[in-house]
Design a protein around this motif. Structure first.
Motif, PDB file in Angstrom:
ATOM      1  N   SER A 127      -9.070 -32.848  -8.702  1.00 40.25           N
ATOM      2  CA  SER A 127      -8.451 -32.297  -9.838  1.00 40.25           C
ATOM      3  C   SER A 127      -8.907 -33.166 -11.150  1.00 40.25           C
ATOM      4  CB  SER A 127      -7.118 -31.889  -9.676  1.00 40.25           C
ATOM      5  OG  SER A 127      -6.221 -32.884 -10.015  1.00 40.25           O
ATOM      6  N   ASP A 128      -8.370 -32.467 -12.232  1.00 43.11           N
ATOM      7  CA  ASP A 128      -8.502 -33.180 -13.539  1.00 43.11           C
ATOM      8  C   ASP A 128      -7.393 -34.273 -13.664  1.00 43.11           C
ATOM      9  OD1 ASP A 128      -6.443 -31.274 -13.783  1.00 43.11           O
ATOM     10  OD2 ASP A 128      -7.428 -30.615 -15.830  1.00 43.11           O
ATOM     11  N   ARG A 129      -6.464 -34.314 -12.656  1.00 49.35           N
ATOM     12  CA  ARG A 129      -5.323 -35.250 -12.925  1.00 49.35           C
ATOM     13  C   ARG A 129      -5.080 -36.408 -11.761  1.00 49.35           C
ATOM     14  NH1 ARG A 129      -3.775 -30.225 -14.162  1.00 49.35           N
ATOM     15  NH2 ARG A 129      -2.884 -29.892 -11.860  1.00 49.35           N
ATOM     16  N   ALA A 130      -5.143 -35.785 -10.341  1.00 41.88           N
ATOM     17  CA  ALA A 130      -5.036 -36.481  -9.244  1.00 41.88           C
ATOM     18  C   ALA A 130      -5.924 -37.895  -9.355  1.00 41.88           C
ATOM     19  CB  ALA A 130      -5.190 -36.022  -7.997  1.00 41.88           C
ATOM     20  N   ASN A 131      -5.367 -39.037  -9.232  1.00 43.81           N
ATOM     21  CA  ASN A 131      -6.007 -40.637  -8.846  1.00 43.81           C
ATOM     22  C   ASN A 131      -6.919 -40.974 -10.314  1.00 43.81           C
ATOM     23  OD1 ASN A 131      -5.125 -40.692  -6.234  1.00 43.81           O
ATOM     24  ND2 ASN A 131      -6.690 -39.070  -5.609  1.00 43.81           N
ATOM     25  N   LEU A 132      -6.894 -40.016 -11.326  1.00 44.48           N
ATOM     26  CA  LEU A 132      -7.576 -40.193 -12.291  1.00 44.48           C
ATOM     27  C   LEU A 132      -7.205 -41.757 -12.981  1.00 44.48           C
ATOM     28  CD1 LEU A 132     -10.001 -38.709 -13.896  1.00 44.48           C
ATOM     29  CD2 LEU A 132      -8.201 -38.266 -15.828  1.00 44.48           C
ATOM     30  N   ASN A 133      -6.116 -42.082 -13.110  1.00 50.25           N
ATOM     31  CA  ASN A 133      -5.477 -43.456 -13.606  1.00 50.25           C
ATOM     32  C   ASN A 133      -6.153 -44.478 -12.820  1.00 50.25           C
ATOM     33  OD1 ASN A 133      -4.231 -42.118 -15.821  1.00 50.25           O
ATOM     34  ND2 ASN A 133      -2.235 -42.103 -14.603  1.00 50.25           N
ATOM     35  N   TYR A 134      -6.039 -44.307 -11.446  1.00 54.52           N
ATOM     36  CA  TYR A 134      -6.495 -45.153 -10.566  1.00 54.52           C
ATOM     37  C   TYR A 134      -8.107 -45.533 -10.760  1.00 54.52           C
ATOM     38  CZ  TYR A 134      -7.277 -47.578  -5.868  1.00 54.52           C
ATOM     39  OH  TYR A 134      -7.870 -48.421  -4.967  1.00 54.52           O
ATOM     40  N   LEU A 135      -8.845 -44.264 -10.913  1.00 55.81           N
ATOM     41  CA  LEU A 135     -10.377 -44.440 -10.966  1.00 55.81           C
ATOM     42  C   LEU A 135     -10.674 -45.074 -12.365  1.00 55.81           C
ATOM     43  CD1 LEU A 135     -11.329 -40.764  -9.894  1.00 55.81           C
ATOM     44  CD2 LEU A 135     -12.025 -42.846  -8.972  1.00 55.81           C
TER      45      LEU A 135
END
Length: 341
Positions: A127-135
């Protein structure tokens, strides 16, 4: 047969070992003529570079991680084909993992790839939110990220996909131009790409002065493939009970298109006589369906090739400590009109 070494090539060509090593690594320090001579000799004598030795020396593994939702999806398999072709040319190995549209599984995939020391990760996010900060954390450290397919986020990196809103709007217009008005749109729950396709669908309706009807929208949980068919079937039965069956269906993903055409056949609903069907699909067999499927196909193989090329671009520029200007690349999708509408 004795394994050919850099020393063997150097002795045969009367050159130094460092020169041979740099030439086989495509270094700009070696003249073109010399490089071609060395590469030709290496190929002729079946030289195989020692990946472990090179990784210990350079700190690189020459491995790129790739995360897709599922490799059984023809769209993603075509993307992987493009990535693999480019990786072989660049002498990189690929590790492929599947997120299955599940944020937790996606996080585990990222963790595993990072722990294996991959040089970078190509990913189609859940999705456009899940795990984005980690990536983003990985991208700003030592593991660059390139995003493909699902490019509707603020991540500052290379992103390669299509203009989903434009493609969906065009597909909806094809239905409207053929006098279909009660169009059921079947889409996903959280996938940002399907949200863009929904917007394109709604814009086409509005442009043609057709009021958007919430009852003609079905959001399926793509992380639970086993219940998708039941969700679609339940929706059709609900609309039939209310005497509000659609005259056309527009499906937003390959999975939904394939499941829908199968269910309509199972329910003995004639396409397009009773319900027309158009959908996103990259299957090579759309022409062989009964009837042949009208579909929106994406340039999947090219998306994969460009994604890999952009990863190599990042790695090379970081090595040379040069500034990288990131961009989002939107390719055009094709619509093939067949008998299903």
């Amino acid at each position: 047969m004795k394994r050919l070494t850099l020393k063997d090539i150097a002795k045969a060509l009367n050159l130094s070992v460092p020169t041979i090593s740099k030439a086989l690594s495509d270094s700009h320090e070696i003249k073109k003529e010399t490089k071609e001579k060395i590469v030709a000799y290496a190929h002729e004598h079946n030289y195989q570079y020692n990946a472990l030795a090179r990784s210990l020396k350079t700190g690189k593994t020459n491995i790129i991680g790739v995360i897709v939702s599922t490799i059984s999806n023809s769209f993603f398999s075509q993307i992987l084909e493009g990535i693999e072709e480019s990786s072989l040319f660049q002498q990189y190995n690929i590790i492929i993992m599947q997120s299955r549209e599940n944020p937790s599984i996606e996080k585990k995939c990222i963790d595993i790839l990072y722990s294996k020391g991959v040089d970078g990760i190509l990913i189609s996010p859940v999705s456009d939110r899940a795990n984005l900060n980690y990536l983003e954390q990985l991208h700003h450290s030592d593991c660059p990220i390139v995003i493909f397919d699902r490019i509707n986020n603020s991540f500052n990196t290379f992103q390669i996909g299509i203009d989903n809103k434009k493609a969906a709007k065009r597909a909806t217009q094809e239905l409207i131009d053929r006098n279909y008005r009660n169009i059921l749109h079947i889409t996903g729950l959280t996938n940002g790409v399907t949200n863009e396709r929904l917007i394109g669908f709604q814009e086409a309706l509005k442009q043609n002065k057709i009021i958007f009807d919430e009852t003609l929208l079905l959001r399926c949980d793509l992380s639970q493939i086993q219940i998708v068919e039941q969700q679609i079937l339940s929706k059709l039965k609900e609309l039939e009970k209310e005497q509000h069956l659609p005259d056309a269906i527009f499906t937003a993903t390959d999975l939904l298109t394939n499941r829908t055409i199968g269910l309509l056949a199972q329910q003995k609903i004639k396409i397009p006589e009773e319900i027309a069907l158009i959908g996103f699909s990259n299957t090579n067999y759309a022409f062989s369906f009964n009837p042949p499927l009208t579909c929106i196909s994406q340039p999947a193989k090219n998306i994969g090739k460009i994604a890999f090329e952009k990863m190599i671009h990042i790695l090379e520029y970081r090595l040379k400590k040069r500034e990288i200007v990131y961009e989002t690349i939107e390719l055009d999708a094709d619509i093939t009109i067949r008998e299903s509408i």
